[in-house]
Design a protein around this motif. Structure first.
Motif, mmCIF file in Angstrom:
data_model
loop_
_atom_site.group_PDB
_atom_site.id
_atom_site.type_symbol
_atom_site.label_atom_id
_atom_site.label_comp_id
_atom_site.label_asym_id
_atom_site.label_seq_id
_atom_site.Cartn_x
_atom_site.Cartn_y
_atom_site.Cartn_z
ATOM 1 N N UNK A 72 0.818 -1.209 0.000
ATOM 2 C CA UNK A 72 0.000 0.000 0.000
ATOM 3 C C UNK A 72 0.851 1.259 0.000
ATOM 4 N N UNK A 73 2.044 1.186 0.625
ATOM 5 C CA UNK A 73 2.915 2.361 0.692
ATOM 6 C C UNK A 73 3.813 2.498 -0.539
ATOM 7 N N UNK A 74 3.624 1.607 -1.521
ATOM 8 C CA UNK A 74 4.400 1.692 -2.751
ATOM 9 C C UNK A 74 5.600 0.765 -2.805
ATOM 10 N N UNK A 75 5.946 0.137 -1.687
ATOM 11 C CA UNK A 75 7.067 -0.808 -1.695
ATOM 12 C C UNK A 75 6.757 -1.964 -2.639
ATOM 13 N N UNK A 277 -1.519 -6.947 -5.066
ATOM 14 C CA UNK A 277 -1.560 -5.616 -4.467
ATOM 15 C C UNK A 277 -2.130 -5.778 -3.064
ATOM 16 N N UNK A 278 -1.287 -5.534 -2.063
ATOM 17 C CA UNK A 278 -1.716 -5.655 -0.664
ATOM 18 C C UNK A 278 -2.306 -4.346 -0.167
ATOM 19 N N UNK A 279 -3.486 -4.415 0.389
ATOM 20 C CA UNK A 279 -4.117 -3.215 0.940
ATOM 21 C C UNK A 279 -4.846 -3.580 2.223
ATOM 22 N N UNK A 280 -4.930 -2.612 3.138
ATOM 23 C CA UNK A 280 -5.638 -2.838 4.390
ATOM 24 C C UNK A 280 -7.133 -2.616 4.221
ATOM 25 N N UNK A 283 -9.624 0.398 -1.888
ATOM 26 C CA UNK A 283 -9.838 1.733 -2.418
ATOM 27 C C UNK A 283 -9.838 1.615 -3.941
ATOM 28 N N UNK A 284 -10.980 1.893 -4.568
ATOM 29 C CA UNK A 284 -11.120 1.703 -6.012
ATOM 30 C C UNK A 284 -10.124 2.545 -6.802
ATOM 31 N N UNK A 285 -9.940 3.794 -6.393
ATOM 32 C CA UNK A 285 -9.027 4.679 -7.116
ATOM 33 C C UNK A 285 -7.595 4.141 -7.080
ATOM 34 N N UNK A 286 -7.164 3.669 -5.903
ATOM 35 C CA UNK A 286 -5.807 3.131 -5.793
ATOM 36 C C UNK A 286 -5.646 1.865 -6.620
ATOM 37 N N UNK A 287 -6.666 0.995 -6.588
ATOM 38 C CA UNK A 287 -6.594 -0.236 -7.369
ATOM 39 C C UNK A 287 -6.479 0.082 -8.863
ATOM 40 N N UNK A 304 -18.001 -8.406 -5.535
ATOM 41 C CA UNK A 304 -17.959 -7.306 -4.572
ATOM 42 C C UNK A 304 -16.935 -6.252 -4.990
ATOM 43 N N UNK A 305 -15.762 -6.699 -5.430
ATOM 44 C CA UNK A 305 -14.718 -5.771 -5.873
ATOM 45 C C UNK A 305 -15.137 -5.051 -7.150
ATOM 46 N N UNK A 306 -15.734 -5.787 -8.085
ATOM 47 C CA UNK A 306 -16.190 -5.144 -9.318
ATOM 48 C C UNK A 306 -17.213 -4.053 -9.028
ATOM 49 N N UNK A 307 -18.131 -4.321 -8.082
ATOM 50 C CA UNK A 307 -19.162 -3.323 -7.760
ATOM 51 C C UNK A 307 -18.540 -2.052 -7.173
ATOM 52 N N UNK A 308 -17.460 -2.220 -6.410
ATOM 53 C CA UNK A 308 -16.791 -1.048 -5.843
ATOM 54 C C UNK A 308 -15.980 -0.307 -6.907
ATOM 55 N N UNK A 309 -15.404 -1.063 -7.844
ATOM 56 C CA UNK A 309 -14.592 -0.425 -8.880
ATOM 57 C C UNK A 309 -15.407 0.509 -9.759
ATOM 58 N N UNK A 310 -16.642 0.125 -10.077
ATOM 59 C CA UNK A 310 -17.422 0.979 -10.983
ATOM 60 C C UNK A 310 -17.905 2.251 -10.305
ATOM 61 N N UNK A 311 -17.678 2.373 -8.992
ATOM 62 C CA UNK A 311 -17.988 3.632 -8.331
ATOM 63 C C UNK A 311 -16.960 4.701 -8.705
ATOM 64 N N UNK A 312 -15.804 4.237 -9.200
ATOM 65 C CA UNK A 312 -14.779 5.168 -9.684
ATOM 66 C C UNK A 312 -14.951 5.349 -11.188
ATOM 67 N N UNK A 313 -14.181 6.262 -11.752
ATOM 68 C CA UNK A 313 -14.257 6.531 -13.182
ATOM 69 C C UNK A 313 -13.296 5.601 -13.920
#
Length: 573
Positions: A72-75, A277-280, A283-287, A304-313
């Motif tokens: 998540x921190x870019x490492x 991609x490890x995340x706590x 976040x759709x934008x970060x993904x 579930x992930x797809x439904x959250x992704x379409x909330x972003x552009x």
């Protein structure tokens, strides 16, 4: 010819045969008819995937990334095929020197960290039997797995080692992270310079034991062999559409079969890069930025992930994605349309179990019918059998023909011969899932055989009704169960979890019930609704059996909750 030469030649033959099967599916990735008709599972007497396949890739594409993990921190942590080959050989030797023997069972409880993949490859080389497990297990779960799994070694994170006191004292114990007293320190393997074991495993030797999630009973112990997952996931590779050089991101947690499906065997069978991609917190934008930045070409995520992704552009990022995959639960047509409009890609569905690899799917280049899981994948002969009459037709339980058994099918349920016999009765493996098949051979999931129920003498599929419910914008999740009724025997009742920004109310209940009436045939309509949290297994599967039992008890006692409504409540309004 010396014994060494004989072994080398045998390994070369095995590698060549495996490669031929893989290359056939890669070459026909968009020619389903030919792939299904002509594919044959390679047959081996002896097989060790790490030696016979992964090492071949390590020679051919040694400097290509086999594994890349972005934090998540870019490492970024990455290992090439050559590095993973060398490190896993050291681990196999180090663990063997420490006392691990071929056939010993190793409980692996790690997150998405590089040592997870290194340990798995090392265990395969050493002939050990892996029991992958999620980090979410309770102490009681861990004790159960160690006892019933007859565990001889444990590999886990250093900060989790205290949980094993008293339940794994006699095991070989390895801590990943900081050194822990009484535990081997994982990092010490790097100094090992002794012999590397070359365990010549038989094809039917045990390799993996998976505890199923247990939606209706205590978790069963699914046993896979040296070929059933490593070779069997050629079908999964074909379904996803993986090719050599792909960068494959699959959103899945370690410890579950899907993680081995799409984060180990399928991509490495193809010679692709496993990307994580490890995340706590999702976040759709970060993904989306990760998908773009790292050139992901194949992407698998649950609905579930797809439904959250379409909330972003989605259209705001330029992605290199060629294949999009989803599986596990209903996916809204709206989501499919939005992804297609933004990226020009159709999300494809598929089906399989812990006991198998991908059995049914929509492979690349084929017409997709919304709501359908697709058609039988190469290497699988699927029959739909009526549970009442045992007749084969276009509606019934999804079953796999066992003449002969396909390579990817589990050996059985460990230490449960009666369960294995029941699952493989009558010359078929019975999945317990019910489906229908149309005139073009496309199969549509109906539900678990023990979830399907009758209302007014009509068979009701909870899955079908839930697929409609989640189309309502206020519904985040839903589970449909039979609610006892004196006239109809039972009526469909929906337990609903609301999406963010919506609160339980009489008005919303009426709105959702009306929505269902507008979108379902009269005999299928949902007649009762309750806003409530859903009981789930540790893997996230809804425990409908618990909801059914609770509902029957409430109706029998004449009880009702604050947020429970019957369509009769709105008749006079």
């Amino acid at each position: 010819m010396s014994e060494a030469d004989s072994t080398e030649q045998s390994t070369a033959d095995v590698t060549r045969e495996f490669r031929a099967a893989r290359d056939f599916l890669v070459a026909h990735r968009e020619d389903y008819r030919t792939a299904y008709r002509d594919f044959k599972w390679p047959v081996f007497e002896r097989f060790n995937w790490a030696r016979d396949w992964f090492d071949a890739l390590a020679v051919e594409q040694g400097e290509v990334a086999a594994l890349t993990i972005v934090e998540e921190d870019g490492e970024v942590n990455s290992r090439t095929y050559a590095e993973l080959g060398e490190r896993s050989r050291k681990i196999a030797g180090w663990l063997t020197e420490a006392g691990l023997k071929p056939g010993d069972r190793v409980l692996i409880v790690l997150g998405n960290v590089v040592p997870l993949w290194e340990t798995m490859l090392g265990c395969i080389r050493a002939g050990a039997v892996m029991i992958p497990a999620t980090t979410l297990l309770t102490d009681a779960d861990l004790a159960d797995r160690i006892a019933r799994g007859n565990v001889r070694a444990v590999v886990t994170a250093s900060d989790e080692t205290g949980r094993y006191d008293g339940i794994a004292d006699d095991c070989l114990r390895v801590a990943v992270g900081e050194p822990v007293e009484g535990w081997l320190h994982y990092d010490d393997f790097a100094q090992y310079d002794g012999p590397v074991p070359d365990v010549d495993t038989a094809a039917d030797d045990s390799l993996l034991l998976y505890f199923t999630s247990g939606t209706t009973s205590q978790p069963k112990l699914v046993e896979h062999t040296q070929v059933s997952y490593p070779v069997g996931h050629l079908s999964t590779m074909y379904w996803i559409g993986l090719q050599p050089g792909d960068v494959h991101l699959n959103v899945s947690s370690p410890g579950w079969a899907k993680h081995s499906w799409s984060n180990v065997f399928a991509p490495w069978n193809a010679g692709a890069t496993v990307f994580l991609y490890n995340y706590s917190r999702f976040d759709a934008e970060k993904m989306l930025r990760v998908l773009q930045t790292y050139g992901v070409t194949t992407f698998c995520a649950p609905p579930t992930v797809w439904r959250m992704l379409i909330q972003a552009d989605l259209s705001a990022v330029e992605v290199a994605i060629r294949e999009c995959i989803s599986a596990g639960e209903p996916l809204n047509p709206e989501v499919i349309d939005q992804v297609r409009n933004a990226w020009g890609i159709t999300i494809r569905d598929g089906y399989g179990q812990t006991e198998t690899t991908a059995q049914i799917g929509n492979p690349p280049g084929q017409p997709v019918k919304l709501g359908s899981m697709g058609r039988p994948l190469p290497g699988y002969a699927i029959a739909l059998i009526d549970p009442s009459t045992d007749e084969i037709g276009d509606d019934g339980e999804i079953c796999i023909e066992l003449a002969p058994p396909p390579v990817p099918l589990m050996r059985g349920y460990r230490d449960a011969e009666e369960l294995t016999a029941e699952a493989t009765r009558g010359g078929f493996y019975h999945t317990g899932d019910v489906a229908s098949r149309d005139e073009d051979g496309y199969i549509t999931y109906v539900g678990r055989s023990d979830d399907v129920f009758k209302a007014s003498d009509y068979r009701i599929s909870p899955f079908e009704l839930e697929s409609v419910l989640i189309e309502h914008p206020a519904v985040a999740e839903a589970a449909v169960v039979p609610s006892p009724d004196p006239v109809r025997l039972a009526v469909p009742k929906a337990y609903v979890v609301l999406a963010a920004g919506h609160e339980p109310s009489r008005e919303l209940a009426a709105e959702i019930l009306q929505f269902c009436r507008d979108h379902l045939a009269p005999y299928k309509r949902i007649r009762r609704i309750e806003f409530a949290e859903l009981p789930k297994t540790i893997s996230g599967k809804i425990r409908r059996v618990e909801l059914r039992t609770d509902e029957a008890a409430k109706v029998s006692a004449g009880e009702s909750t604050e947020h429970s409504y019957d369509e009769a409540d709105f008749k006079t309004e």
